[in-house]
Design a protein around this motif. Sequence first.
Motif, PDB file in Angstrom:
ATOM      1  N   CYS A  41      27.280 106.878 -18.098  1.00 16.98           N
ATOM      2  CA  CYS A  41      26.271 107.745 -17.487  1.00 16.98           C
ATOM      3  C   CYS A  41      25.945 108.952 -18.363  1.00 16.98           C
ATOM      4  CB  CYS A  41      26.744 108.232 -16.128  1.00 16.98           C
ATOM      5  SG  CYS A  41      27.019 106.896 -14.947  1.00 16.98           S
ATOM      6  N   CYS A  57      22.648 105.465 -15.888  1.00 15.96           N
ATOM      7  CA  CYS A  57      23.890 104.814 -16.285  1.00 15.96           C
ATOM      8  C   CYS A  57      23.607 103.412 -16.815  1.00 15.96           C
ATOM      9  CB  CYS A  57      24.843 104.704 -15.101  1.00 15.96           C
ATOM     10  SG  CYS A  57      25.160 106.261 -14.231  1.00 15.96           S
ATOM     11  N   GLU A 104      20.537 111.500 -13.520  1.00 16.84           N
ATOM     12  CA  GLU A 104      21.655 110.760 -14.104  1.00 16.84           C
ATOM     13  C   GLU A 104      21.259 109.296 -14.237  1.00 16.84           C
ATOM     14  OE1 GLU A 104      26.437 110.135 -13.425  1.00 16.84           O
ATOM     15  OE2 GLU A 104      25.196 110.607 -11.691  1.00 16.84           O
ATOM     16  N   ASP A 164      23.450 112.623 -18.073  1.00 16.50           N
ATOM     17  CA  ASP A 164      22.517 113.492 -17.352  1.00 16.50           C
ATOM     18  C   ASP A 164      21.390 113.858 -18.304  1.00 16.50           C
ATOM     19  OD1 ASP A 164      23.914 113.549 -14.960  1.00 16.50           O
ATOM     20  OD2 ASP A 164      25.073 115.307 -15.509  1.00 16.50           O
ATOM     21  N   THR A 179      20.543 107.256  -4.979  1.00 21.79           N
ATOM     22  CA  THR A 179      21.243 106.477  -5.996  1.00 21.79           C
ATOM     23  C   THR A 179      20.676 105.068  -5.969  1.00 21.79           C
ATOM     24  OG1 THR A 179      23.242 107.802  -5.709  1.00 21.79           O
ATOM     25  CG2 THR A 179      23.503 105.651  -6.758  1.00 21.79           C
ATOM     26  N   THR A 227      21.596 101.842 -13.357  1.00 23.51           N
ATOM     27  CA  THR A 227      21.590 102.678 -12.161  1.00 23.51           C
ATOM     28  C   THR A 227      21.039 104.058 -12.503  1.00 23.51           C
ATOM     29  OG1 THR A 227      23.885 103.344 -12.544  1.00 23.51           O
ATOM     30  CG2 THR A 227      23.537 101.556 -10.989  1.00 23.51           C
ATOM     31  N   VAL A 236      27.256 103.544 -11.207  1.00 20.21           N
ATOM     32  CA  VAL A 236      27.430 104.995 -11.307  1.00 20.21           C
ATOM     33  C   VAL A 236      28.870 105.266 -11.726  1.00 20.21           C
ATOM     34  CG1 VAL A 236      27.449 107.161 -10.034  1.00 20.21           C
ATOM     35  CG2 VAL A 236      25.627 105.517  -9.637  1.00 20.21           C
TER      36      VAL A 236
END
Length: 122
Positions: free
Chosen positions: A35, A27, A25, A37, A94, A61, A31
Amino acid sequence: MLYLATVSSAAVIEARGADASVNVEVCTGPVGTGCVDIPVGSDDCVNLNGGFVFLNKEISTAVIPDGLVCTFFESFGCTSQQGGGDDVVLTAGTWDFFSVPGTSQPSVDFNDLTSSFSCSAI
């Protein structure tokens, strides 16, 4: 009875071979903001052009699944310039690109620099 099993991303890639993919993911903000995937196969280069052009130089991110390591590059083609400093290598978790571990410094601001990335199983 219903049994649920969890499998790490790396195990999925290894079990299915070169055709396997998991999602990373990315962004354009924190988050949850802008975003997408993106399916990644082991060692495939994802260029942020074509359908992903809106992400080029916009990633702030990323969420990387367990069992993967991903390298984010400033250039297309998943290449670094001699001397480095234009890529970052990130493991599962993350990541806020304003402060990520650098290849030539302990921490770098890589916000809005990514043009391509590649992931592989650990």
